[in-house]
Structure formats: C-alpha cells, structure tokens
Design an enzyme around this catalytic site. Structure first.
Site, short mmCIF file in Angstrom:
data_model
loop_
_atom_site.label_atom_id
_atom_site.label_comp_id
_atom_site.label_asym_id
_atom_site.label_seq_id
_atom_site.Cartn_x
_atom_site.Cartn_y
_atom_site.Cartn_z
CG HIS A 13 -1.94 1.30 1.03
ND1 HIS A 13 -2.98 0.96 1.53
CD2 HIS A 13 -1.30 2.54 1.00
CE1 HIS A 13 -4.35 2.53 1.77
NE2 HIS A 13 -2.72 3.20 1.52
CG HIS A 15 -0.59 6.64 -1.48
ND1 HIS A 15 -2.07 7.16 -1.86
CD2 HIS A 15 -0.45 6.45 0.42
CE1 HIS A 15 -2.70 6.51 -0.69
NE2 HIS A 15 -1.97 6.33 0.42
NE ARG A 17 0.67 12.25 -2.21
CZ ARG A 17 0.25 11.47 -1.74
NH1 ARG A 17 -1.32 10.79 -1.38
NH2 ARG A 17 0.00 11.74 -0.20
CG ASN A 41 -5.23 9.27 -3.06
OD1 ASN A 41 -4.24 7.61 -3.21
ND2 ASN A 41 -5.45 9.21 -1.97
CE LYS A 112 -7.17 2.32 -0.42
NZ LYS A 112 -6.90 2.72 -0.16
CG HIS A 151 -9.67 4.75 3.32
ND1 HIS A 151 -8.45 5.34 3.96
CD2 HIS A 151 -10.75 5.13 4.99
CE1 HIS A 151 -8.60 6.26 4.72
NE2 HIS A 151 -9.66 6.01 5.49
CG HIS A 185 -4.69 2.32 5.75
ND1 HIS A 185 -6.34 2.14 5.92
CD2 HIS A 185 -4.71 2.90 4.74
CE1 HIS A 185 -7.36 3.10 5.60
NE2 HIS A 185 -6.02 3.04 4.25
CG ASP A 257 -1.42 4.46 3.93
OD1 ASP A 257 -1.73 5.22 3.23
OD2 ASP A 257 -1.80 5.47 4.60
CG HIS A 261 0.40 15.15 1.84
ND1 HIS A 261 -0.85 15.24 1.73
CD2 HIS A 261 0.06 13.65 2.41
CE1 HIS A 261 -1.25 14.51 1.37
NE2 HIS A 261 -1.25 13.22 2.60
C1 NCD Z 1 -3.25 8.90 2.06
C2 NCD Z 1 -2.83 10.30 0.66
O1 NCD Z 1 -2.04 11.31 1.62
O2 NCD Z 1 -2.86 10.08 0.15
N1 NCD Z 1 -3.37 9.76 3.53
C3 NCD Z 1 -3.18 8.88 4.52
O3 NCD Z 1 -3.58 9.85 5.60
N2 NCD Z 1 -3.50 7.80 4.74
C4 NCD Z 1 -4.99 8.01 2.13
C5 NCD Z 1 -5.60 7.36 2.77
O4 NCD Z 1 -4.83 5.96 2.49
O5 NCD Z 1 -6.28 7.01 2.75
ZN ZN Z 2 -2.97 5.28 1.37
ZN ZN Z 3 -6.62 4.64 2.69
#
Ligand code: NCD
Ligand code: ZN
Ligand code: ZN
Length: 352
Positions: A13, A15, A17, A41, A112, A151, A185, A257, A261
């Site tokens: 899992h 991200h 970006r 996402n 997802k 989620h 998660h 996860d 940011h």
């Molecule tokens: C994730 C994200 O920033 O894309 N943020 C988070 O707090 N886990 C999104 C997600 O996995 O829910």
């Molecule tokens: Zn996530």
């Molecule tokens: Zn999530």
C-alpha cells in the site's frame, strides 16, 4: 553487530503521487522494495486504462532516477536505481462494467475503494454502500479474480470510524464470498478480529500504526507528521495489530501507506493526512521485530504473505539490514519523513 537479510520486500500500500513528488519519492521505494501496490488517488483519480498505463510508465521512469541531494542518495546511486522494481497498479473504484474490467484486469492488481471524502483525494469515491448498485461491478471483479482494496472508514466520530465500518466489510464479505477483500491500513482490534471471521478478508498494516498511538499524535504538542487516516488509535488496538504482524499471520501483509505531502501542507493550519515512511520502513520494521525477538517472521510479513495472497512473483532483490544507527534525514526533497532528525536502531547495509 547483527545483520538481517530480506528477500523481495513488498510494500502492499503505497502513495507515489505524480510529477516532481513522484520523482522525489519513487526511488526511495524502488531502492529497497521489489514491488509496491500503487494507490490511484491522484487528482483526478486513475479510472481509465490509458491513464493507468501512462501513470505506470511515469512511475517506472521516476523509479529509475534520483533527483535530490540528501546523504541517503549517494548510497542509492552507488547501488544503482530502478530496473528491478515492479509497480502493481490499482484503479480507483467506480461502478465499472464487466467488459471494461475484463480488458484491464491484466494491468492491475486490484481496485481501490474509497468512501467519498473520507481521506486525501477521495472525493470521487463511493457515496453510499448501495449493494444493488455495486453488485454488477463487484460480481464481475469476483468472477475475474480482481481483488477489492478498501479504505474502511465511515464518516462517524473519528476514533470509531474504522470499527463502524466493520458492518460494511461483513456485508461485502458475505455477499461476495469469492471476492478477495483487503482491509487496508487497519488500526483497530475490531479489524484484526474480522480476519478470523471471513475467509475472504485480508489486511495490510503500516509501520506507523505498529509504533504509535493517538497519544504520540496529539497527547503532547501536536505532531503533524504523524497525522494520518485512519488516525492512530488506542494502546489495545496497537497491541492487537502488533500480535498479528509479529506472528506474520498469513492474512496480513506489510503496506506502508507512505503518503507524502509537501512540508507546507503538513505544517499548516489544516494539516493534510498522511505519514511519509518509505525510506525508513524496513529499518523500523527490523528494529521492531528484533526488539520483540521475532526477526524470523519479518520475511513473511514484508513479502511471503503478500506473494501468496495476491499470487505474485516479485523481481529479485536482496536487502541486508544491520543494527547500526541511522539518523533519519530532516527532509527528502520537500517532504518531512516520520522521525525526521531522530536516530533509529537499524540501517540498510546493502541491496543486491
Ligand atoms: C493517504 C494520502 O495522503 O493519499 N493519506 C493517509 O492519511 N493515509 C490516503 C489514504 O491512504 O487514506
Ligand atoms: Zn493510503
Ligand atoms: Zn486510506
């Protein structure tokens, strides 16, 4: 000095970006992981085949290069980046028809599902769990053996959101007994207990939810870099997660996860949800499993379980960790990692 070798670590899992952020964070995962499940996402979310394939290509390109200057980089450059990393792509859940799913199934590891508005970039998610409306899609996924990644949070009181969502997991698990459903998660004892109840439920667990509780986030000065969805819960929840992770329960897999940011979006009035752990995840896992005398189970938790659950055969990679201290950089590009500036007990010794 103690070393520990992991074969083909997988992050189930992640991200990554897009754009400059992808270029910053991609190599940090591809350095030590054989593969990762890439979350869809983006803005806008990944819902079309062409977009998905183009995004996959951008991920592969980014994972073969490195573009920032922290110490950790030198190490990565010496080792050589990319080439042996597989992004397992996901599609953002909408009601899709069977023909579309049949056409895209070879390109994805799963779909997802986000409840609308519940987490970062989930506005286009599912507004209500109307099984009649979702049935054709879910049945087709079940028939085509496309896993459903979820989620799992309601829009209730923040500490209860995951536990309240258990009804939805039950509804899905009962109605689609052949559909593989991954509770992403998980953060609660309630979710851990669900694993025993339905054969078709599985889970990913992050490293941060094995280490922190809500106290670490908000018990003293507010810690924006530990703020994520689902929010870290109570000590008894963490205990339940720890138990199944340390035992490498066959239905649980590591999924970081890791959700980067930019610093300004975290250290601001209205902090974005997401903890960035990609470059320190394996070191923290080694430290944690070692502290509990369970290092021998880490291989299953970070790779073998996921290989069986998803029937995947990852790219070869051998990562050796050593119990010498590693000082976590203050930043990777413009992203502040979990435990920035702190020293953790294990470091990466080498990657082959
Ligand atoms: C994730 C994200 O920033 O894309 N943020 C988070 O707090 N886990 C999104 C997600 O996995 O829910
Ligand atoms: Zn996530
Ligand atoms: Zn999530």
């Amino acid at each position: 000095m103690k070393t520990h070798t992991l074969l083909m670590p997988l992050d189930m899992h992640l991200h990554l970006r897009d754009g400059a952020m992808l270029e910053t964070v991609g190599p940090l995962t591809s350095y030590t992981f054989s593969g990762a499940v890439v979350m869809p996402n983006l803005v806008p979310p990944v819902t079309e085949k062409e977009e998905l394939l183009a995004y996959r290509q951008r991920v592969l390109t980014a994972c073969g290069q490195s573009r920032y200057d922290v110490e950790f980089d030198d190490l990565m450059e010496e080792e050589g980046l990319g080439g042996d990393f597989e992004p397992f792509m996901t599609l953002f859940y909408q009601n899709y028809d069977r023909e579309f799913l049949d056409d895209i199934k070879e390109e994805i590891i799963g779909i997802k599902l986000y409840p609308a508005g519940i987490t970062t970039n989930s506005e286009g998610g599912v507004k209500s769990f109307d099984l009649d409306a979702m049935r054709p899609t879910l049945q087709a996924m079940s028939d085509l053996e496309i896993p459903l990644l979820v989620h799992g949070e309601t829009n209730g009181f923040v500490m209860d959101r995951e536990a309240e969502f258990m009804n939805v997991y039950e509804l899905l698990a009962k109605n689609f007994p052949k559909l593989k459903i991954i509770m992403e998660h998980i953060t609660t004892k309630a979710a851990v207990e669900m694993l025993e109840r339905y054969e078709n439920l599985y889970a990913t667990i992050t490293i941060h939810h094995l280490l922190i509780t809500l106290d670490d986030v908000a018990g003293g000065m507010l810690q924006p870099h530990l703020f994520c969805k689902p929010i870290a819960k109570r000590p008894e929840d963490r205990e339940a997660l720890l138990k199944v992770a340390l035992d490498a329960h066959p239905k649980v897999m590591f999924g970081s996860d890791s959700a980067p940011h930019p610093q300004h979006a975290k250290e601001s009035c209205g902090c974005a949800a997401g903890v960035f752990t990609a470059p320190i995840a394996l070191q923290l896992l080694c430290e944690l499993f070692d502290r509990h005398g369970k290092l021998e189970n880490l291989q299953a938790f970070v790779s073998d379980n996921a290989q069986s659950i998803y029937a995947i055969c990852p790219e070869f990679k051998e990562v050796t960790l050593v119990n010498t201290p590693f000082k976590v950089p203050e930043k990777y590009g413009n992203v502040v990692p979990m435990y920035a500036g702190k020293t953790i007990g294990w470091s990466i010794e080498g990657v082959e």
